[in-house]
Design a protein around this motif. Structure first.
Motif, PDB file in Angstrom:
ATOM      1  N   TYR A  10       0.840  -1.205   0.000  1.00  0.00           N
ATOM      2  CA  TYR A  10       0.000   0.000   0.000  1.00  0.00           C
ATOM      3  C   TYR A  10       0.875   1.255   0.000  1.00  0.00           C
ATOM      4  O   TYR A  10       0.659   2.179  -0.777  1.00  0.00           O
ATOM      5  CB  TYR A  10      -0.932  -0.036   1.203  1.00  0.00           C
ATOM      6  N   ARG A  11       1.883   1.275   0.860  1.00  0.00           N
ATOM      7  CA  ARG A  11       2.802   2.423   0.912  1.00  0.00           C
ATOM      8  C   ARG A  11       3.492   2.627  -0.430  1.00  0.00           C
ATOM      9  O   ARG A  11       3.638   3.751  -0.896  1.00  0.00           O
ATOM     10  CB  ARG A  11       3.855   2.212   1.996  1.00  0.00           C
ATOM     11  N   ARG A  13       2.485   1.967  -3.368  1.00  0.00           N
ATOM     12  CA  ARG A  13       1.580   2.396  -4.437  1.00  0.00           C
ATOM     13  C   ARG A  13       0.826   3.687  -4.126  1.00  0.00           C
ATOM     14  O   ARG A  13       0.116   4.208  -4.975  1.00  0.00           O
ATOM     15  CB  ARG A  13       0.598   1.280  -4.737  1.00  0.00           C
ATOM     16  N   CYS A  14       0.972   4.189  -2.919  1.00  0.00           N
ATOM     17  CA  CYS A  14       0.224   5.374  -2.499  1.00  0.00           C
ATOM     18  C   CYS A  14       0.830   6.636  -3.118  1.00  0.00           C
ATOM     19  O   CYS A  14       1.942   7.040  -2.763  1.00  0.00           O
ATOM     20  CB  CYS A  14       0.210   5.481  -0.977  1.00  0.00           C
ATOM     21  N   CYS A  15       0.119   7.267  -4.025  1.00  0.00           N
ATOM     22  CA  CYS A  15       0.633   8.462  -4.702  1.00  0.00           C
ATOM     23  C   CYS A  15       0.550   9.706  -3.822  1.00  0.00           C
ATOM     24  O   CYS A  15       1.041  10.767  -4.206  1.00  0.00           O
ATOM     25  CB  CYS A  15      -0.100   8.678  -6.014  1.00  0.00           C
ATOM     26  N   THR A  16      -0.036   9.601  -2.662  1.00  0.00           N
ATOM     27  CA  THR A  16      -0.170  10.745  -1.753  1.00  0.00           C
ATOM     28  C   THR A  16       1.067  10.941  -0.883  1.00  0.00           C
ATOM     29  O   THR A  16       1.402  12.070  -0.529  1.00  0.00           O
ATOM     30  CB  THR A  16      -1.427  10.569  -0.874  1.00  0.00           C
ATOM     31  N   LEU A  17       1.758   9.866  -0.560  1.00  0.00           N
ATOM     32  CA  LEU A  17       2.930   9.977   0.316  1.00  0.00           C
ATOM     33  C   LEU A  17       3.993  10.880  -0.307  1.00  0.00           C
ATOM     34  O   LEU A  17       4.282  10.791  -1.499  1.00  0.00           O
ATOM     35  CB  LEU A  17       3.516   8.605   0.621  1.00  0.00           C
ATOM     36  N   ILE A  37       1.805   5.813   6.103  1.00  0.00           N
ATOM     37  CA  ILE A  37       0.545   5.123   6.388  1.00  0.00           C
ATOM     38  C   ILE A  37       0.840   4.283   7.630  1.00  0.00           C
ATOM     39  O   ILE A  37       1.785   3.495   7.636  1.00  0.00           O
ATOM     40  CB  ILE A  37       0.112   4.205   5.226  1.00  0.00           C
ATOM     41  N   ILE A  43      -3.575   7.739   7.297  1.00  0.00           N
ATOM     42  CA  ILE A  43      -2.545   8.575   6.693  1.00  0.00           C
ATOM     43  C   ILE A  43      -1.923   9.450   7.780  1.00  0.00           C
ATOM     44  O   ILE A  43      -2.626   9.969   8.644  1.00  0.00           O
ATOM     45  CB  ILE A  43      -3.117   9.419   5.539  1.00  0.00           C
ATOM     46  N   HIS A  61      -4.683  17.073  -2.778  1.00  0.00           N
ATOM     47  CA  HIS A  61      -3.271  17.252  -3.129  1.00  0.00           C
ATOM     48  C   HIS A  61      -3.064  18.710  -3.484  1.00  0.00           C
ATOM     49  O   HIS A  61      -3.804  19.268  -4.302  1.00  0.00           O
ATOM     50  CB  HIS A  61      -2.899  16.385  -4.331  1.00  0.00           C
TER      51      HIS A  61
END
Length: 65
Positions: A10-11, A13-17, A37, A43, A61
């Motif tokens: 998950y980390r 693939r997470c585009c927010t991090l 995460i 988050i 974002h």
């Protein structure tokens, strides 16, 4: 443990991090950088005042300034 593998995937693939975000909650707005995460799937936002793990909210974002 399989949950560790899921969290790591998950980390990855997470585009927010790593991005600057604003999280709109029912009673306040939290702004900062999405840094992680946590093991509960929340988050983690690092702002000027503190680091907070959030489980609910609208994540926006922000464009680089």
């Amino acid at each position: 443990c399989s949950s560790d593998l899921v969290l790591a995937a998950y980390r990855d693939r997470c585009c927010t991090l790593g991005r600057s975000v604003r999280v709109e909650l029912a009673d306040r707005v939290v702004a900062g950088t999405a840094v992680d995460i946590d093991p509960n799937g929340r988050i983690v936002i690092e702002g000027t005042d503190a680091r907070q793990a959030l489980s609910v909210g609208d994540v926006v974002h922000l464009r680089p300034s």
